[in-house]
Design a protein around this motif. Structure first.
Motif, PDB file in Angstrom:
ATOM      1  N   ARG A  16      19.056  18.045 -21.530  1.00  0.00           N
ATOM      2  CA  ARG A  16      19.088  16.583 -21.592  1.00  0.00           C
ATOM      3  C   ARG A  16      17.774  15.929 -21.168  1.00  0.00           C
ATOM      4  N   ALA A  17      16.710  16.703 -20.988  1.00  0.00           N
ATOM      5  CA  ALA A  17      15.429  16.148 -20.538  1.00  0.00           C
ATOM      6  C   ALA A  17      14.770  15.343 -21.655  1.00  0.00           C
ATOM      7  N   ARG A  18      14.035  14.301 -21.253  1.00  0.00           N
ATOM      8  CA  ARG A  18      13.327  13.455 -22.219  1.00  0.00           C
ATOM      9  C   ARG A  18      11.828  13.621 -22.014  1.00  0.00           C
ATOM     10  N   CYS A  35      10.410  20.783 -17.448  1.00  0.00           N
ATOM     11  CA  CYS A  35      10.808  19.381 -17.363  1.00  0.00           C
ATOM     12  C   CYS A  35      12.294  19.340 -17.028  1.00  0.00           C
ATOM     13  N   VAL A  36      12.616  18.712 -15.904  1.00  0.00           N
ATOM     14  CA  VAL A  36      14.006  18.650 -15.458  1.00  0.00           C
ATOM     15  C   VAL A  36      14.661  17.349 -15.879  1.00  0.00           C
ATOM     16  N   GLY A  37      13.946  16.223 -15.747  1.00  0.00           N
ATOM     17  CA  GLY A  37      14.532  14.920 -16.065  1.00  0.00           C
ATOM     18  C   GLY A  37      13.796  14.213 -17.180  1.00  0.00           C
ATOM     19  N   GLN A  38      12.699  13.543 -16.829  1.00  0.00           N
ATOM     20  CA  GLN A  38      11.935  12.786 -17.808  1.00  0.00           C
ATOM     21  C   GLN A  38      10.458  13.010 -17.547  1.00  0.00           C
ATOM     22  N   ALA A  39       9.695  13.239 -18.617  1.00  0.00           N
ATOM     23  CA  ALA A  39       8.244  13.398 -18.520  1.00  0.00           C
ATOM     24  C   ALA A  39       7.598  12.273 -19.311  1.00  0.00           C
ATOM     25  N   GLY A  40       6.891  11.368 -18.613  1.00  0.00           N
ATOM     26  CA  GLY A  40       6.188  10.267 -19.265  1.00  0.00           C
ATOM     27  C   GLY A  40       4.881  10.747 -19.865  1.00  0.00           C
TER      28      GLY A  40
END
Length: 56
Positions: A37-39, A12-17
């Motif tokens: 910083r990934a969410r 996960c690089v940025g955000q995973a919904g």
């Protein structure tokens, strides 16, 4: 044809919904990663709890 389970690495690089977080969790043990910083956002299945449902 035999069923082959390949070792899959997920990152996960940025955000995973919600659906993406399930794919992220589907990676092979030891090959799941996320940036600092990934969410990762996962929601509870509906209904969340018996108290959150209103019954008339």
């Amino acid at each position: 044809m035999q069923y082959v389970r390949p070792l899959v690495a997920t990152t996960c690089v940025g955000q995973a919904g919600s659906p993406a977080s399930l794919l992220l969790a589907g990676g092979a043990p030891g090959r799941r990663a996320s940036r600092e910083r990934a969410r990762t956002v996962g929601f509870r299945p509906w209904p969340a709890s018996p108290s959150s449902c209103s019954r008339s």
